[in-house]
Design an enzyme around this catalytic site. Structure first.
Site, PDB file in Angstrom:
ATOM      1  N   LYS A   4     -13.791   5.034 -10.807  1.00  0.00           N
ATOM      2  CA  LYS A   4     -12.332   5.152 -10.761  1.00  0.00           C
ATOM      3  C   LYS A   4     -11.735   5.053 -12.166  1.00  0.00           C
ATOM      4  O   LYS A   4     -12.221   4.273 -12.985  1.00  0.00           O
ATOM      5  CB  LYS A   4     -11.787   4.016  -9.880  1.00  0.00           C
ATOM      6  CG  LYS A   4     -10.497   4.344  -9.177  1.00  0.00           C
ATOM      7  CD  LYS A   4     -10.212   3.305  -8.093  1.00  0.00           C
ATOM      8  CE  LYS A   4      -8.720   3.154  -7.862  1.00  0.00           C
ATOM      9  NZ  LYS A   4      -8.408   2.168  -6.844  1.00  0.00           N
ATOM     10  N   SER A  50       1.565   0.199  -6.892  1.00  0.00           N
ATOM     11  CA  SER A  50       1.226   0.375  -8.311  1.00  0.00           C
ATOM     12  C   SER A  50       1.386   1.843  -8.700  1.00  0.00           C
ATOM     13  O   SER A  50       1.797   2.156  -9.818  1.00  0.00           O
ATOM     14  CB  SER A  50      -0.207  -0.082  -8.578  1.00  0.00           C
ATOM     15  OG  SER A  50      -0.347  -1.448  -8.295  1.00  0.00           O
TER      16      SER A  50
END
Ligand code: ADP
Length: 152
Positions: A41, A128
């Site tokens: 990621k 986020s």
């Protein structure tokens, strides 16, 4: 001692995350806010920056610790002796995703229970991802991030 791990990317931490920890505190003796590092990621903020913000936000909360881990959340929980996970549910897609993960963690983690808290209405639109988009768009993210920290 009832130890819960609140795992996440915290990229960056939002007021939604803080609300979740505050509401989970009466349920456990200790909450470990742990940044999970997934090597596949890409993150917006560095691990060091995300950890620093978490330390600042929870500095006065004796029963909240900050940590980070690689690989499986269930193995991390076993290593530190945590039997519970805390996760938040904002909407149906959170639910679909979280259901599978919690079932897997229950198996891989030898009975680890995930405790889900439904997002409060005033926080359920905050993520986020939204904060990152606000920053990228050149707007002020401060309504969505804890007052103890400054981004930008
Ligand atoms: P991840 O990449 O593991 O989803 P996040 O940092 O995005 O990590 O989220 C960590 C946890 O916090 C998740 O369980 C998510 O559902 C929860 N969460 C995030 N924002 C909110 C919010 N506004 N209200 C309640 N829970 C939230």
């Amino acid at each position: 001692m009832k130890i819960a791990v609140f795992p996440g990317s915290f990229d960056p931490i939002t007021v939604g995350h803080v609300d979740l920890v505050r509401r989970a505190l009466p349920l456990f003796d200790q909450i470990i806010v742990a940044v999970g590092i997934n090597s596949t990621k890409k993150y917006f903020f560095t691990l060091e920056q995300r950890l620093e913000w978490l330390h600042t936000v929870f500095a006065n909360e004796e029963r909240v610790m900050v940590d980070h881990f690689q690989n499986l959340t269930a193995h991390y929980c076993r290593r530190i002796g945590a039997r519970y996970l805390v996760r938040g549910l904002r909407n149906a897609s959170d639910f679909d995703y979280e259901k599978t993960i919690s079932q897997l963690n229950h198996i891989v983690g030898d009975g680890i229970e995930t405790v889900f808290l439904i997002a409060q209405p005033e926080y359920s639109h905050i993520s986020s991802t939204i904060v990152r988009e606000i920053i990228l768009g050149g707007a002020d993210p401060s309504p969505f991030i804890p007052h103890q920290i400054k981004i930008i």
